[in-house]
Design a protein around this motif. Structure first.
Motif, PDB file in Angstrom:
ATOM      1  N   GLY A  73       0.784  -1.286  -0.129  1.00 48.00           N
ATOM      2  CA  GLY A  73      -0.018   0.207  -0.002  1.00 48.00           C
ATOM      3  C   GLY A  73       0.941   0.717  -0.127  1.00 48.00           C
ATOM      4  O   GLY A  73       1.670   1.491   1.332  1.00 48.00           O
ATOM      5  N   LEU A  74       0.639   1.816  -1.168  1.00 43.74           N
ATOM      6  CA  LEU A  74       1.821   2.782  -1.244  1.00 43.74           C
ATOM      7  C   LEU A  74       0.763   3.959  -0.955  1.00 43.74           C
ATOM      8  O   LEU A  74       2.166   5.378   0.259  1.00 43.74           O
ATOM      9  CB  LEU A  74       2.123   3.868  -2.567  1.00 43.74           C
ATOM     10  N   GLY A  75      -0.608   4.756  -0.172  1.00 49.08           N
ATOM     11  CA  GLY A  75      -0.791   5.573  -0.099  1.00 49.08           C
ATOM     12  C   GLY A  75      -2.733   5.945   0.281  1.00 49.08           C
ATOM     13  O   GLY A  75      -2.766   4.632  -0.903  1.00 49.08           O
ATOM     14  N   ILE A  76      -3.088   6.118   0.860  1.00 49.95           N
ATOM     15  CA  ILE A  76      -4.912   6.107   0.855  1.00 49.95           C
ATOM     16  C   ILE A  76      -5.337   7.534   1.009  1.00 49.95           C
ATOM     17  O   ILE A  76      -4.045   8.402   2.114  1.00 49.95           O
ATOM     18  CB  ILE A  76      -4.162   5.616   3.039  1.00 49.95           C
ATOM     19  N   THR A  77      -6.126   7.263   0.522  1.00 51.50           N
ATOM     20  CA  THR A  77      -6.911   8.973   0.637  1.00 51.50           C
ATOM     21  C   THR A  77      -7.653   9.549   1.849  1.00 51.50           C
ATOM     22  O   THR A  77      -8.587  10.905   1.649  1.00 51.50           O
ATOM     23  CB  THR A  77      -7.879   9.066  -1.227  1.00 51.50           C
ATOM     24  N   SER A  78      -7.689   9.033   2.425  1.00 54.05           N
ATOM     25  CA  SER A  78      -8.160   9.516   3.883  1.00 54.05           C
ATOM     26  C   SER A  78      -7.497  10.969   4.742  1.00 54.05           C
ATOM     27  O   SER A  78      -6.140  10.337   4.171  1.00 54.05           O
ATOM     28  CB  SER A  78      -7.820   8.023   4.840  1.00 54.05           C
ATOM     29  N   ASP A  79      -8.549  10.692   5.632  1.00 51.13           N
ATOM     30  CA  ASP A  79      -7.895  12.158   6.067  1.00 51.13           C
ATOM     31  C   ASP A  79      -7.035  11.392   7.374  1.00 51.13           C
ATOM     32  O   ASP A  79      -5.823  12.922   7.605  1.00 51.13           O
ATOM     33  CB  ASP A  79      -8.753  12.744   7.223  1.00 51.13           C
ATOM     34  N   LYS A  80      -7.251  10.728   7.618  1.00 51.60           N
ATOM     35  CA  LYS A  80      -6.198  10.089   8.755  1.00 51.60           C
ATOM     36  C   LYS A  80      -5.353   8.131   8.021  1.00 51.60           C
ATOM     37  O   LYS A  80      -6.848   7.848   7.587  1.00 51.60           O
ATOM     38  CB  LYS A  80      -6.506   9.835  10.468  1.00 51.60           C
ATOM     39  N   ARG A  81      -4.526   7.812   8.822  1.00 51.28           N
ATOM     40  CA  ARG A  81      -4.802   6.246   8.494  1.00 51.28           C
ATOM     41  C   ARG A  81      -6.027   4.629   9.311  1.00 51.28           C
ATOM     42  O   ARG A  81      -6.745   5.495  10.027  1.00 51.28           O
ATOM     43  CB  ARG A  81      -3.381   5.855   9.775  1.00 51.28           C
ATOM     44  N   VAL A  82      -5.985   3.723   8.243  1.00 47.08           N
ATOM     45  CA  VAL A  82      -6.715   3.696   8.840  1.00 47.08           C
ATOM     46  C   VAL A  82      -6.506   2.319   9.271  1.00 47.08           C
ATOM     47  O   VAL A  82      -5.094   1.889   9.237  1.00 47.08           O
ATOM     48  CB  VAL A  82      -7.237   2.677   6.971  1.00 47.08           C
ATOM     49  N   GLU A  83      -6.939   2.331  10.633  1.00 44.71           N
ATOM     50  CA  GLU A  83      -6.959   0.939  11.980  1.00 44.71           C
ATOM     51  C   GLU A  83      -6.517  -0.174  11.095  1.00 44.71           C
ATOM     52  O   GLU A  83      -5.283  -0.453  11.603  1.00 44.71           O
ATOM     53  CB  GLU A  83      -7.927   0.877  12.581  1.00 44.71           C
TER      54      GLU A  83
END
Length: 349
Positions: free
Chosen positions: A246-256
């Motif tokens: 996983g290179l990056g995610i578009t959420s405001d904070k990391r997904v648990e």
């Protein structure tokens, strides 16, 4: 004598006029009666239909192949929607033409509530991507409910030797036009997130569209396309197994559940922020009463503890609400994505 003849003629003329007026009034009364009877029959038929709806299985069309986000979302709540409506829910996959094949099928279906569409944000993007669609999104389809949303996560096969987002960007800049990204089709969340990335970073990646997220994921796993954006639910297993990174995610904070994947905000790219949304649509002309029944059934399913937890475990955020609220969101999002398509200069050949 002559005066008497004129008076007699006038008398006959008056009789004819009175007779004509009486006949006209009679015909008008008959026409009004027929019209009112038809109106009452139509109203009573709609009322009876709404009261008896549904009295047979209901079909939900997924305009992609099995295994993609739309398919996963609807199957997660299928049992509870069926329980709320009191009839079986039949899910039918109609993949092709970047979701427009299945969408067109629903748009042209009888507006009786027995055929509906579950679709992702492609329905919001396609009006600005395609110069000519076989249907008019805002005229031929009516929004029913906002189902769910999820952030997009960028993946790369562990076979390719690229370990993080910084290395991917460096590799793309060193080989302009050589690296590629896969998507479930034009206008899907993965497509638009990737185009956002291209705008923000200035890299040149080649788009390879597929007929659904499943085939795109298969080629990404094999390293046949360099990278792809997908849902967190679809990404979880392949990341945990070590097959993909996983290179990056578009959420405001990391997904648990995927704490090892940084947000694009952390990486210094806050404008890569395309989340994926899903909703239910019906053919325009479906009665308000039937639409309300369907909206209520989905709201109950989304609020049911087991359905809600299942969606959360898969990485989806349950939504819900009124048909009016979803309709407003659809109109607003179509305008928003139109601006992004123009900025990215996306062309569908």
């Amino acid at each position: 004598m002559r005066q008497h003849a004129i008076m007699v003629a006038m008398s006959h003329s008056g009789l004819r006029q009175n007779s004509y007026c009486k006949d006209t009034a009679k015909y008008l009364r008959i026409i009004c009666f027929i019209y009112l009877a038809g109106l009452l029959f139509s109203t009573s038929s709609r009322t009876l239909h709404a009261q008896s709806y549904p009295d047979r299985p209901v079909k939900i069309v997924v305009p992609y192949g099995p295994g993609g986000g739309s398919d996963i979302v609807i199957r997660a709540i299928q049992a509870n929607v069926s329980a709320s409506l009191g009839q079986p829910i039949v899910i039918e996959n109609k993949a092709g033409a970047s979701s427009t094949l299945g969408t067109d099928y629903v748009a042209k279906s009888t507006p009786d509530g027995y055929t509906m569409l579950v679709v992702d944000m492609a329905i919001l993007v396609n009006p600005s991507l395609f110069t000519k669609l076989p249907y008019d999104t805002l005229k031929d389809l009516q929004p029913v409910i906002y189902l769910a949303s999820t952030p997009s996560i960028m993946l790369i096969s562990s076979k390719l030797g690229i370990k993080n987002f910084k290395e991917l960007i460096a590799s793309a800049r060193a080989q302009p036009g050589k690296l590629s990204y896969g998507s479930a089709g034009f206008g899907t969340g993965g497509h638009m997130a990737s185009e956002m990335l291209k705008i923000v970073t200035g890299v040149d990646l080649i788009h390879i569209p597929y007929k659904g997220a499943g085939p795109a994921m298969a080629d990404a796993l094999g390293g046949h396309v360099t990278t792809m954006f997908t849902t967190t639910g679809a990404a979880k297993g392949v990341i945990e197994s070590g097959q993909m990174i996983g290179l990056g995610i578009t959420s405001d904070k990391r997904v648990e559940s995927l704490g090892q994947v940084p947000t694009f905000l952390e990486l210094g790219y806050p404008d890569i922020n395309a989340s994926i949304t899903w909703g239910i649509f019906l053919p325009t002309g479906t009665s308000k009463e039937v639409t309300q029944k369907i909206n209520s059934a989905f709201n109950m399913a989304l609020q049911a503890p087991d359905s809600r937890q299942r969606l959360l475990d898969l990485g989806f955020m349950p939504s819900g609400g009124t048909s009016q609220a979803w309709s407003h969101e659809v109109s607003k999002s179509i305008q928003r994505w139109s601006a992004i398509v123009k900025q990215a200069n996306i062309r569908v050949e």
